[in-house]
Design a protein around this motif. Structure first.
Motif, PDB file in Angstrom:
ATOM      1  N   ARG A 166      -9.373  68.578  72.762  1.00  0.00           N
ATOM      2  CA  ARG A 166      -8.519  68.572  74.013  1.00  0.00           C
ATOM      3  C   ARG A 166      -7.215  69.023  73.448  1.00  0.00           C
ATOM      4  N   THR A 185      -9.737  72.714  75.109  1.00  0.00           N
ATOM      5  CA  THR A 185      -9.928  72.080  76.447  1.00  0.00           C
ATOM      6  C   THR A 185      -8.784  71.380  77.098  1.00  0.00           C
ATOM      7  N   MET A 187      -6.539  68.738  79.311  1.00  0.00           N
ATOM      8  CA  MET A 187      -7.480  67.515  79.755  1.00  0.00           C
ATOM      9  C   MET A 187      -6.050  66.539  79.817  1.00  0.00           C
ATOM     10  N   GLU A 191      -7.962  60.900  79.970  1.00  0.00           N
ATOM     11  CA  GLU A 191      -9.502  60.907  79.991  1.00  0.00           C
ATOM     12  C   GLU A 191     -10.045  61.274  78.560  1.00  0.00           C
ATOM     13  N   GLN A 194     -12.709  58.557  76.798  1.00  0.00           N
ATOM     14  CA  GLN A 194     -14.258  58.526  77.207  1.00  0.00           C
ATOM     15  C   GLN A 194     -14.693  59.922  76.781  1.00  0.00           C
ATOM     16  N   SER A 195     -14.082  60.860  76.805  1.00  0.00           N
ATOM     17  CA  SER A 195     -14.419  62.360  76.761  1.00  0.00           C
ATOM     18  C   SER A 195     -14.887  62.382  75.251  1.00  0.00           C
ATOM     19  N   THR A 198     -18.515  60.329  74.914  1.00  0.00           N
ATOM     20  CA  THR A 198     -19.583  60.919  75.408  1.00  0.00           C
ATOM     21  C   THR A 198     -19.718  62.221  74.787  1.00  0.00           C
ATOM     22  N   VAL A 200     -18.193  65.085  75.474  1.00  0.00           N
ATOM     23  CA  VAL A 200     -17.704  66.006  76.275  1.00  0.00           C
ATOM     24  C   VAL A 200     -16.538  66.993  75.270  1.00  0.00           C
TER      25      VAL A 200
END
Length: 324
Positions: A166, A185, A187, A191, A194-195, A198, A200
């Motif tokens: 991120r 990424t 972002m 966020e 949680q990313s 999980t 992401v």
């Protein structure tokens, strides 16, 4: 005494006794109230109120309750807010010169940044901001940013390859990660936790206090000290609010801002140590990158592309690098 003289005497007494109406200032801050920046901003507000004897009464609104930073920048520019503590990362969309501060490794270390921003370099950035409705009164610290992730320590640029990181929404940060072989990424900050949890994204980059206060250390157990970004933050005031001040009050507000910066830097240094101790105690593996030159060399295309697109800023880059 005649009635006319009596009435005039009462009117004059009323005018003399009438209190001066204080100028109510609203200030924006994204951080929680106990954060170093927040404590310093509260000190700024108190000093301004005290030294102006109540002519100006600033109030700081913490935790981004008055909007996110892009919104707050616009509000300060148009006079809807009077002052704020802004990170320079998102400022590049409005003031192109501030993108220079987002170049990886533009500063050798935090002391180099302080020296540059407290001198002529800082004045040049303040001039650029003032042209867009903002006046930078002083420069806060935001430490140095490094990479953290859920997979493994980063010791060489090769360790970044294939990882999803991120980054803040700025092409320079995207290019930085791309040149190291990672996948950038952009972002929203909210966020990230949680990313990470999980999968992401594999990691992000930030300073110790943000890594700790966001609880990202709970899910990203590898923090690798690259110090790739060292960015100042401004204590900025609306040009409209600044221009409305008397010379006396300008001097008071400027001095209070400089004092706030000194307080913030001292508190920041303490917070960095405390945050590092906390994340290490929680099991985070921290490693110092032994050869930052390999990371710096990888940034050559980032600088080349930036200077090609912004030839007028090349001299500013060289002057920062030459600052002792």
């Amino acid at each position: 005494m005649t009635f006319t003289k009596f009435a005039l005497s009462c009117a004059l007494a009323t005018l003399v006794a009438a209190p001066t109406v204080a100028e109510q200032w609203r200030g924006w801050n994204i951080h929680p109230k106990d954060y170093p920046n927040s404590v310093a901003l509260e000190g700024f507000a108190k000093e301004v109120a005290d030294k102006t004897e109540g002519r100006i009464e600033p109030e700081v609104y913490h935790n981004g309750v008055l909007g996110d930073q892009p919104d707050a920048i616009e509000q300060v520019r148009n006079g809807g807010l009077d002052f704020a503590n802004f990170n320079m990362g998102p400022m590049g969309q409005i003031v192109a010169a501030t993108n220079v501060l987002s170049l990886p490794f533009i500063f050798r270390d935090v002391d180099h940044m302080h020296t540059a921003m407290d001198g002529d370099i800082g004045r040049r950035f303040s001039d650029a901001l003032e042209a867009e409705g903002l006046v930078a009164l002083s420069w806060f610290d935001s430490g140095s940013r490094s990479f953290y992730n859920t997979k493994h320590p980063i010791k060489t640029p090769a360790d970044v390859k294939g990882l999803k990181f991120r980054v803040m929404n700025n092409d320079l940060y995207v290019n930085m990660v791309d040149q190291l072989g990672g996948n950038a990424t952009p972002m929203a900050y909210g966020e990230v936790y949680q990313s990470l949890k999980t999968g992401v994204i594999d990691g992000a980059e930030n300073n110790y206090p943000s890594f700790e206060s966001s609880n990202h250390y709970e899910v990203a157990k590898y923090y690798s000290i690259t110090n790739h970004l060292i960015m100042p933050e401004c204590l900025c005031i609306s040009t409209a609010s600044w221009d409305a001040l008397s010379d006396e009050d300008k001097a008071i507000v400027k001095a209070a801002a400089v004092n706030a910066a000194q307080e913030q830097r001292a508190l920041w240094a303490e917070r960095e140590k405390a945050s590092r101790a906390k994340v290490e105690a929680a099991g985070v593996s921290v490693n110092e990158v032994s050869d930052p030159k390999a990371f710096q060399a990888a940034m050559a295309p980032v600088y080349e592309g930036f200077i090609t697109a912004n030839p007028d800023l090349e001299a500013l880059i060289k002057d920062i690098q030459a600052t002792k």
